[in-house]
Design a protein around this motif. Structure first.
Motif, PDB file in Angstrom:
ATOM      1  N   LYS A 167     -17.337  -2.379   8.801  1.00  0.00           N
ATOM      2  CA  LYS A 167     -18.303  -1.331   8.462  1.00  0.00           C
ATOM      3  C   LYS A 167     -19.059  -1.679   7.178  1.00  0.00           C
ATOM      4  CE  LYS A 167     -15.139   2.085  10.363  1.00  0.00           C
ATOM      5  NZ  LYS A 167     -14.177   3.137  10.026  1.00  0.00           N
ATOM      6  N   GLY A 168     -18.853  -2.898   6.665  1.00  0.00           N
ATOM      7  CA  GLY A 168     -19.526  -3.326   5.445  1.00  0.00           C
ATOM      8  C   GLY A 168     -18.925  -2.762   4.176  1.00  0.00           C
ATOM      9  N   ILE A 169     -17.668  -2.353   4.253  1.00  0.00           N
ATOM     10  CA  ILE A 169     -17.003  -1.729   3.105  1.00  0.00           C
ATOM     11  C   ILE A 169     -15.953  -2.676   2.528  1.00  0.00           C
ATOM     12  CG2 ILE A 169     -15.541   0.201   2.358  1.00  0.00           C
ATOM     13  CD1 ILE A 169     -16.699   1.778   4.782  1.00  0.00           C
ATOM     14  N   ARG A 170     -16.039  -2.911   1.210  1.00  0.00           N
ATOM     15  CA  ARG A 170     -14.982  -3.625   0.492  1.00  0.00           C
ATOM     16  C   ARG A 170     -13.983  -2.585  -0.009  1.00  0.00           C
ATOM     17  NH1 ARG A 170     -18.926  -7.267  -3.076  1.00  0.00           N
ATOM     18  NH2 ARG A 170     -19.346  -8.887  -1.530  1.00  0.00           N
ATOM     19  N   VAL A 171     -12.714  -2.950  -0.040  1.00  0.00           N
ATOM     20  CA  VAL A 171     -11.693  -2.001  -0.494  1.00  0.00           C
ATOM     21  C   VAL A 171     -10.951  -2.544  -1.701  1.00  0.00           C
ATOM     22  CG1 VAL A 171     -11.370  -0.828   1.705  1.00  0.00           C
ATOM     23  CG2 VAL A 171     -10.068  -2.865   1.232  1.00  0.00           C
ATOM     24  N   GLY A 172     -10.595  -1.639  -2.599  1.00  0.00           N
ATOM     25  CA  GLY A 172      -9.853  -2.000  -3.794  1.00  0.00           C
ATOM     26  C   GLY A 172      -8.357  -2.000  -3.545  1.00  0.00           C
ATOM     27  N   ILE A 173      -7.644  -2.521  -4.505  1.00  0.00           N
ATOM     28  CA  ILE A 173      -6.195  -2.662  -4.385  1.00  0.00           C
ATOM     29  C   ILE A 173      -5.508  -1.304  -4.225  1.00  0.00           C
ATOM     30  CG2 ILE A 173      -5.684  -2.685  -6.866  1.00  0.00           C
ATOM     31  CD1 ILE A 173      -4.066  -4.989  -4.270  1.00  0.00           C
ATOM     32  N   LYS A 174      -6.010  -0.272  -4.917  1.00  0.00           N
ATOM     33  CA  LYS A 174      -5.408   1.064  -4.807  1.00  0.00           C
ATOM     34  C   LYS A 174      -5.515   1.585  -3.371  1.00  0.00           C
ATOM     35  CE  LYS A 174      -6.392   2.579  -9.550  1.00  0.00           C
ATOM     36  NZ  LYS A 174      -5.072   2.617 -10.102  1.00  0.00           N
ATOM     37  N   ASP A 175      -6.679   1.392  -2.762  1.00  0.00           N
ATOM     38  CA  ASP A 175      -6.880   1.852  -1.382  1.00  0.00           C
ATOM     39  C   ASP A 175      -5.993   1.083  -0.407  1.00  0.00           C
ATOM     40  OD1 ASP A 175      -8.824   3.730  -2.110  1.00  0.00           O
ATOM     41  OD2 ASP A 175     -10.426   2.238  -1.967  1.00  0.00           O
ATOM     42  N   VAL A 176      -5.879  -0.209  -0.619  1.00  0.00           N
ATOM     43  CA  VAL A 176      -5.040  -1.025   0.266  1.00  0.00           C
ATOM     44  C   VAL A 176      -3.586  -0.573   0.154  1.00  0.00           C
ATOM     45  CG1 VAL A 176      -4.187  -3.345   0.805  1.00  0.00           C
ATOM     46  CG2 VAL A 176      -6.591  -3.023   0.172  1.00  0.00           C
ATOM     47  N   ALA A 177      -3.107  -0.472  -1.076  1.00  0.00           N
ATOM     48  CA  ALA A 177      -1.708  -0.078  -1.303  1.00  0.00           C
ATOM     49  C   ALA A 177      -1.410   1.291  -0.683  1.00  0.00           C
ATOM     50  CB  ALA A 177      -1.403  -0.062  -2.796  1.00  0.00           C
ATOM     51  N   LYS A 178      -2.332   2.225  -0.856  1.00  0.00           N
ATOM     52  CA  LYS A 178      -2.134   3.564  -0.298  1.00  0.00           C
ATOM     53  C   LYS A 178      -2.104   3.520   1.228  1.00  0.00           C
ATOM     54  CE  LYS A 178      -4.050   8.200  -0.214  1.00  0.00           C
ATOM     55  NZ  LYS A 178      -5.162   9.060  -0.553  1.00  0.00           N
ATOM     56  N   GLU A 179      -3.037   2.782   1.823  1.00  0.00           N
ATOM     57  CA  GLU A 179      -3.144   2.738   3.278  1.00  0.00           C
ATOM     58  C   GLU A 179      -1.935   2.076   3.941  1.00  0.00           C
ATOM     59  OE1 GLU A 179      -4.529   3.428   7.049  1.00  0.00           O
ATOM     60  OE2 GLU A 179      -5.290   4.263   5.173  1.00  0.00           O
ATOM     61  N   ILE A 180      -1.390   1.046   3.285  1.00  0.00           N
ATOM     62  CA  ILE A 180      -0.250   0.340   3.898  1.00  0.00           C
ATOM     63  C   ILE A 180       1.084   0.845   3.364  1.00  0.00           C
ATOM     64  CG2 ILE A 180      -1.667  -1.679   4.379  1.00  0.00           C
ATOM     65  CD1 ILE A 180      -0.143  -3.140   2.093  1.00  0.00           C
ATOM     66  N   ASP A 181       1.028   1.857   2.490  1.00  0.00           N
ATOM     67  CA  ASP A 181       2.232   2.479   1.941  1.00  0.00           C
ATOM     68  C   ASP A 181       3.107   1.457   1.217  1.00  0.00           C
ATOM     69  OD1 ASP A 181       3.731   4.726   1.403  1.00  0.00           O
ATOM     70  OD2 ASP A 181       4.967   4.524   3.214  1.00  0.00           O
ATOM     71  N   SER A 182       2.467   0.733   0.297  1.00  0.00           N
ATOM     72  CA  SER A 182       3.137  -0.328  -0.457  1.00  0.00           C
ATOM     73  C   SER A 182       2.901  -0.111  -1.948  1.00  0.00           C
ATOM     74  CB  SER A 182       2.561  -1.683  -0.028  1.00  0.00           C
ATOM     75  OG  SER A 182       2.952  -2.715  -0.900  1.00  0.00           O
ATOM     76  N   PRO A 183       3.875  -0.457  -2.790  1.00  0.00           N
ATOM     77  CA  PRO A 183       3.655  -0.351  -4.239  1.00  0.00           C
ATOM     78  C   PRO A 183       2.479  -1.246  -4.660  1.00  0.00           C
ATOM     79  CG  PRO A 183       5.974  -0.753  -3.747  1.00  0.00           C
ATOM     80  CD  PRO A 183       5.218  -0.920  -2.468  1.00  0.00           C
ATOM     81  N   GLU A 184       1.657  -0.738  -5.573  1.00  0.00           N
ATOM     82  CA  GLU A 184       0.458  -1.463  -5.988  1.00  0.00           C
ATOM     83  C   GLU A 184       0.734  -2.875  -6.522  1.00  0.00           C
ATOM     84  OE1 GLU A 184      -3.099  -0.185  -8.646  1.00  0.00           O
ATOM     85  OE2 GLU A 184      -2.403   1.601  -7.564  1.00  0.00           O
ATOM     86  N   PRO A 185       1.706  -3.059  -7.429  1.00  0.00           N
ATOM     87  CA  PRO A 185       1.947  -4.416  -7.936  1.00  0.00           C
ATOM     88  C   PRO A 185       2.371  -5.395  -6.823  1.00  0.00           C
ATOM     89  CG  PRO A 185       3.022  -2.796  -9.351  1.00  0.00           C
ATOM     90  CD  PRO A 185       2.541  -2.065  -8.136  1.00  0.00           C
ATOM     91  N   PHE A 186       3.175  -4.917  -5.895  1.00  0.00           N
ATOM     92  CA  PHE A 186       3.610  -5.742  -4.766  1.00  0.00           C
ATOM     93  C   PHE A 186       2.420  -6.073  -3.873  1.00  0.00           C
ATOM     94  CE2 PHE A 186       6.499  -6.086  -0.823  1.00  0.00           C
ATOM     95  CZ  PHE A 186       6.857  -7.388  -1.123  1.00  0.00           C
ATOM     96  N   THR A 187       1.568  -5.087  -3.640  1.00  0.00           N
ATOM     97  CA  THR A 187       0.370  -5.289  -2.838  1.00  0.00           C
ATOM     98  C   THR A 187      -0.537  -6.324  -3.498  1.00  0.00           C
ATOM     99  OG1 THR A 187       0.495  -3.015  -2.052  1.00  0.00           O
ATOM    100  CG2 THR A 187      -1.610  -4.134  -1.773  1.00  0.00           C
ATOM    101  N   ALA A 188      -0.668  -6.259  -4.814  1.00  0.00           N
ATOM    102  CA  ALA A 188      -1.513  -7.220  -5.540  1.00  0.00           C
ATOM    103  C   ALA A 188      -1.020  -8.647  -5.336  1.00  0.00           C
ATOM    104  CB  ALA A 188      -1.547  -6.870  -7.027  1.00  0.00           C
ATOM    105  N   LYS A 189       0.294  -8.852  -5.367  1.00  0.00           N
ATOM    106  CA  LYS A 189       0.851 -10.191  -5.140  1.00  0.00           C
ATOM    107  C   LYS A 189       0.568 -10.673  -3.719  1.00  0.00           C
ATOM    108  CE  LYS A 189       4.559  -9.835  -8.506  1.00  0.00           C
ATOM    109  NZ  LYS A 189       5.990  -9.838  -8.752  1.00  0.00           N
ATOM    110  N   ILE A 190       0.692  -9.777  -2.767  1.00  0.00           N
ATOM    111  CA  ILE A 190       0.419 -10.129  -1.371  1.00  0.00           C
ATOM    112  C   ILE A 190      -1.054 -10.484  -1.206  1.00  0.00           C
ATOM    113  CG2 ILE A 190       0.336  -9.223   0.987  1.00  0.00           C
ATOM    114  CD1 ILE A 190       2.808  -7.445   0.104  1.00  0.00           C
TER     115      ILE A 190
END
Length: 149
Positions: A22-45
């Motif tokens: 849809k032409g949308i970039r997503v930030g780390i906070k949105d990714v972490a929330k959507e996949i139900d993962s802690p933000e620091p762990f999501t950042a490493k992934i």
């Protein structure tokens, strides 16, 4: 079967692909929330996925994570699994023994070998585009519905 990091990596890749379409970039906070993962762990992934060319990261205003329309068509699920978990899943013992082979099999060796073969086939054939399309259609989901909301 997959590590927790790999599960999150697959879910993050699918989520980002659905937004990128849809032409949308997503930030780390949105990714972490959507996949139900802690933000620091999501950042490493996300670092691993970016380093392996699965996800693209853009810095600054309007930045975030995305997958190009060309890449989403060619990225196979096996690339995500290999980037995060390596290839041990295709050769490792089903019950975790250090030595398990045709000559010295564990109790589930022969059945698990068949399952590994089917898994490898699925990972090799399945594209990120297919998975993102399934989620966009509403037929499949990336996280459990919370019935307490």
């Amino acid at each position: 079967m997959f590590s927790k990091a790999c599960e999150y990596g697959i879910r993050a890749s699918i989520f980002i692909a659905t937004k990128s379409s849809k032409g949308i970039r997503v930030g780390i906070k949105d990714v972490a929330k959507e996949i139900d993962s802690p933000e620091p762990f999501t950042a490493k992934i996300m670092q691993i996925l970016t380093k392996n060319g699965i996800i693209h990261s853009a810095k600054g205003v309007g930045g975030g994570f995305e997958v190009s329309s060309e890449a989403v068509k060619s990225i196979k699920l096996i690339q995500i699994v290999d980037a995060i978990d390596g290839n041990k899943i295709y050769s490792g013992c089903g019950i975790g023994l250090k030595e398990c082979s045709e000559e010295h099999p564990c109790p589930i060796h022969h059945e698990f070998k068949k399952i590994r073969g089917l898994l490898l086939e699925m990972l090799t054939k399945t594209t990120l585009e297919q998975l993102a399309s399934d989620v966009k259609s509403g037929d499949f989901f990336l996280k459990t519905l919370n019935t307490n909301d």
